[in-house]
Design a protein around this motif. Structure first.
Motif, short mmCIF file in Angstrom:
data_model
loop_
_atom_site.label_atom_id
_atom_site.label_comp_id
_atom_site.label_asym_id
_atom_site.label_seq_id
_atom_site.Cartn_x
_atom_site.Cartn_y
_atom_site.Cartn_z
N LEU A 195 0.52 -0.71 -0.51
CA LEU A 195 -0.41 0.44 0.12
C LEU A 195 0.74 1.57 0.10
CD1 LEU A 195 -2.61 -1.62 2.40
CD2 LEU A 195 -2.96 -0.49 -0.01
N ALA A 196 1.65 1.67 0.80
CA ALA A 196 2.41 1.64 1.24
C ALA A 196 3.09 2.44 -0.69
CB ALA A 196 3.74 2.39 2.25
N THR A 197 4.09 1.46 -0.80
CA THR A 197 4.87 1.98 -2.46
C THR A 197 3.40 2.45 -3.52
OG1 THR A 197 5.78 -0.30 -1.50
CG2 THR A 197 5.72 0.31 -4.16
N LEU A 198 2.21 1.90 -3.06
CA LEU A 198 1.24 2.70 -3.97
C LEU A 198 1.37 4.51 -3.54
CD1 LEU A 198 -1.60 0.31 -4.29
CD2 LEU A 198 -0.21 1.08 -6.11
N VAL A 199 1.68 4.23 -2.24
CA VAL A 199 1.30 5.88 -2.31
C VAL A 199 2.58 6.70 -2.60
CG1 VAL A 199 1.71 7.95 0.00
CG2 VAL A 199 0.61 4.78 0.10
N GLU A 200 3.64 6.03 -2.79
CA GLU A 200 5.09 6.43 -3.34
C GLU A 200 4.40 6.61 -4.57
OE1 GLU A 200 7.96 4.25 -3.33
OE2 GLU A 200 9.55 5.57 -3.59
N ARG A 201 4.61 5.45 -5.82
CA ARG A 201 4.13 5.41 -7.13
C ARG A 201 3.42 6.54 -7.45
NH1 ARG A 201 4.14 -0.77 -7.64
NH2 ARG A 201 6.19 -1.22 -7.66
N GLU A 202 2.68 6.79 -6.73
CA GLU A 202 0.92 8.10 -7.38
C GLU A 202 2.13 9.40 -6.48
OE1 GLU A 202 -1.21 7.94 -8.06
OE2 GLU A 202 -2.01 9.84 -8.43
N LYS A 203 2.89 9.59 -5.52
CA LYS A 203 3.32 10.66 -5.33
C LYS A 203 4.68 11.05 -6.63
CE LYS A 203 6.17 13.69 -2.19
NZ LYS A 203 6.72 13.15 -1.42
N LEU A 204 5.56 9.73 -6.71
CA LEU A 204 6.51 10.02 -8.01
C LEU A 204 6.02 9.93 -9.37
CD1 LEU A 204 9.18 8.16 -6.14
CD2 LEU A 204 8.31 10.87 -6.02
N TYR A 205 5.16 9.30 -10.06
CA TYR A 205 5.00 8.84 -11.15
C TYR A 205 3.27 8.74 -11.65
CZ TYR A 205 9.42 6.20 -9.84
OH TYR A 205 10.37 6.86 -9.20
N HIS A 206 2.94 9.28 -11.08
CA HIS A 206 1.27 9.14 -10.88
C HIS A 206 0.81 8.93 -12.67
CE1 HIS A 206 -1.46 12.47 -9.85
NE2 HIS A 206 -1.93 12.11 -11.00
N PRO A 207 0.73 7.53 -12.24
CA PRO A 207 0.41 6.22 -12.98
C PRO A 207 -1.24 6.37 -13.34
CG PRO A 207 1.69 5.45 -11.45
CD PRO A 207 1.22 6.48 -10.34
N ASP A 208 -1.20 5.75 -15.06
CA ASP A 208 -2.48 5.05 -14.96
C ASP A 208 -2.71 3.89 -14.83
OD1 ASP A 208 -3.17 8.20 -16.73
OD2 ASP A 208 -1.64 7.96 -17.64
N GLU A 209 -1.97 3.34 -14.76
CA GLU A 209 -2.04 1.96 -15.10
C GLU A 209 -0.28 1.64 -13.51
OE1 GLU A 209 -2.89 -0.56 -18.07
OE2 GLU A 209 -2.96 -2.75 -16.91
#
Ligand code: ARG
Length: 589
Positions: free
Chosen positions: A329-343
């Motif tokens: 879950l925290a990895t998703l927080v980080e991914r959203e913050k740094l990369y804003h991925p669509d998928e």
């Protein structure tokens, strides 16, 4: 460019409309009766109700309209209301000629302006790569390439397993062997040594030793646990060892992945996600998502439509420690913050299905990702031995990846040396290229979700649905093109395909014209096996054409040029596809 199926459909829609029928009935598909036609349209059957007419009447009207259409050699109505279509040689060759001029075989960049993170590594630091990580790497690497080919912006993340007890075990074991090292001196204030206190082989021995010791020795187990906590709380000496473990492991992992032609854009790990945990949990608390259950903090994720029980997602254990789900879950927080991925696409063992269901649902409930962000879990099956059980070494242990690769390469080497005149050195080099193809094709030709049997003999065979067979076909084409080039004084190869002169030539052309469609489908369906299936068909069609056609001996120069162009096109399609699967062809074999 439009796929050939789209072009045919468009022509069919026009014909339906010209006859006064709605274009929605003009759906075209590949023929399921190749003996009768190449493409077919069953729309007249569906339209019959709407127009209160016999289907055959509708089909005949449309067929009539298509007479002399430049796209079709034949468009015939057949009882009870089928439309059987054969393409004109001119149209087909024209389509292929355009496709060969386009970039990426005319594949539409459907993913342009979309970004995807693919999580397909998951190796655990300080432990050797084993076959469990093989499928993730092979499938994920192929998907990364397929997505890119379709225009997506892709970030491949290795997502190292670098958090947890294994670190404490290594630190504690290192301490018991070298208590004098400065990492263990609480009063030490200088710079820690820049050279690691262990090599990768040391680590590979230290970890299992420590792990076994912890199972027997409670004091040691407790010490390792405490070391893990201390490391996680930021103890400088332990952090320094941790960085050494990471550096030594990553260098080794990179070497091993490179051998597999697998590479990652980012080398992040579970440890990178830890700083995001406190805020994430705090926010979940504020949102009222967390509740206490037997001392742990959990989120309810079951839904009314569930057909099986989905237990709550545990985000924090009763002792305050975080878990695998917390980290993801925290990895998703980080991914959203740094990369804003669509998928975000996870390529992980399907036995982790429940974990990802819980994580995805929690991430949505907690708005860790945007509502429109796609989360996809591609759970792959197990690689089994011939006994149908998970693949093991002969001694029953876990097979190390490098040993597996060695075994395959040796099997290929033996085959090459059997009946070919080739130097040992060349044979060694070539067997590595073919070995990788055998391994990857053996894996990718199965639907990812299914288990499969790892069979060195079958995978390395030069005949049948195997990687080496595909390569053999490509090498055959290369050799003919090489001879043609030499005979024509190394002039540039002719590019224009001509109307097919035989049924085997047409069959090959028909297949090649579908390349962009198949590559798009492999992406949409997250299915590299579609590519394998396709190149196997292309190879078969090519070999049939080759056996029926005297190419180099042909005296009609124009005819020959068309064939050479067809060979080039076949090679281009095969080369693009195997690149998408993650392997390459040798010059000879
Ligand atoms: N390290 C894990 C394992 O070896 C796999 C990690 C998969 N990726 C993830 N985001 N959970 O089982």
């Amino acid at each position: 460019m439009k796929t050939i199926l789209e072009q045919i459909t468009a022509a069919m829609e026009e014909a339906f409309e010209a006859c006064g029928y709605e274009s929605r009935f003009a759906k075209v598909s590949l023929s399921n009766r190749p003996d009768l036609c190449e493409y077919q349209c069953n729309g007249a059957l569906a339209a019959a109700k709407t127009y209160h007419k016999a289907p055959i009447q509708i089909a005949s009207d449309v067929a009539e309209k298509l007479q002399n259409h430049p796209m079709f050699l034949d468009a015939a109505a057949a009882a009870p209301g089928f439309l059987n279509l054969k393409l004109s040689g001119n149209y087909l060759a024209g389509y292929l000629n355009r496709m060969m001029q386009e970039e990426r075989l005319g594949c539409e960049p459907i993913g342009a302006d979309k970004s995807v993170i693919i999580d397909y590594g998951g190796p655990n630091v300080a432990k050797p790569l084993h076959v469990g990580h093989l499928r993730a790497a092979i499938i994920g690497e192929s998907l990364k390439r397929i997505y890119r080919y379709n225009g997506y912006q892709v970030i491949g993340d290795v997502h190292l397993g670098d958090w947890g007890l294994q670190m404490g075990l290594i630190i504690e074991e290192t301490r018991s062997r070298h208590p004098e090292l400065p990492y263990f001196d609480e009063a030490f204030t200088g710079d820690y040594p820049s050279d690691p206190p262990f090599t990768i082989s040391d680590l590979e021995e230290i970890y299992p030793t420590a792990s076994a010791k912890a199972k027997q020795d409670e004091t040691f187990a407790k010490a390792a646990h405490d070391a893990t906590v201390k490391l996680q709380k930021g103890n400088p000496g332990y952090q320094a060892i941790f960085r050494h473990i990471l550096a030594v492991s990553i260098a080794d992992l990179k070497k091993n992945y490179a051998r597999l032609k697998v590479d990652f854009d980012i080398w992040k790990g579970e440890s990178d996600a830890q700083p995001y945990i406190p805020d994430m949990i705090e926010k979940m608390k504020q949102d009222g998502l967390l509740y206490e259950s037997q001392g742990a903090l959990v989120v309810d994720v079951k839904e009314d439509t569930d057909t099986k029980e989905i237990p709550p997602c545990i985000v924090q254990k009763s002792d305050g420690a975080s878990l695998y789900a917390t980290t993801d879950l925290a990895t998703l927080v980080e991914r959203e913050k740094l990369y804003h991925p669509d998928e975000v696409l996870y390529v992980v063992d399907k036995r982790q299905d429940m974990h990802f269901t819980q994580v995805f649902r929690t991430a949505r409930k907690a708005s860790i990702i945007r509502p429109e962000t796609k989360l996809t879990f591609l759970g792959f099956g197990t690689m089994n031995g011939k006994d149908g059980k998970p693949f093991k070494t002969r001694e029953g242990g876990v097979m190390r990846l490098e040993h597996l690769i060695r075994d395959i390469n040796e099997a290929v080497y033996a085959r090459i040396m059997e009946n070919r005149e080739i130097s040992e050195e060349d044979a060694h080099e070539i067997s590595q290229i073919i070995g990788l193809a055998a391994l990857k094709y053996g894996d990718l030709s199965n639907q990812a979700t299914k288990d499969y049997v790892f069979d060195v003999d079958r995978f390395t065979s030069f005949e049948g649905n195997t990687g080496p067979y595909i390569l053999y076909t490509m090498v055959r084409i290369k050799s003919i093109l090489g001879k043609y080039r030499a005979a024509s004084g190394n002039a540039e190869l002719p590019k224009a395909l001509s109307d097919a002169k035989s049924s085997s030539e047409k069959e090959l052309q028909l297949l090649l014209s579908r390349a962009n469609d198949v590559i798009a489908a492999a992406c949409a369906e997250i299915a590299p096996h579609r590519l394998c299936q396709y190149i196997y068909e292309v190879s078969n069609a090519f070999n049939k054409f080759y056996h029926e056609t005297k190419i180099l001996g042909e005296e009609d120069g124009e005819k020959q040029k068309g064939w050479i162009a067809l060979l080039s096109a076949s090679l281009t399609v095969l080369a693009d596809c195997i690149d998408l699967l993650g392997f390459e062809a040798p010059e000879k074999m």
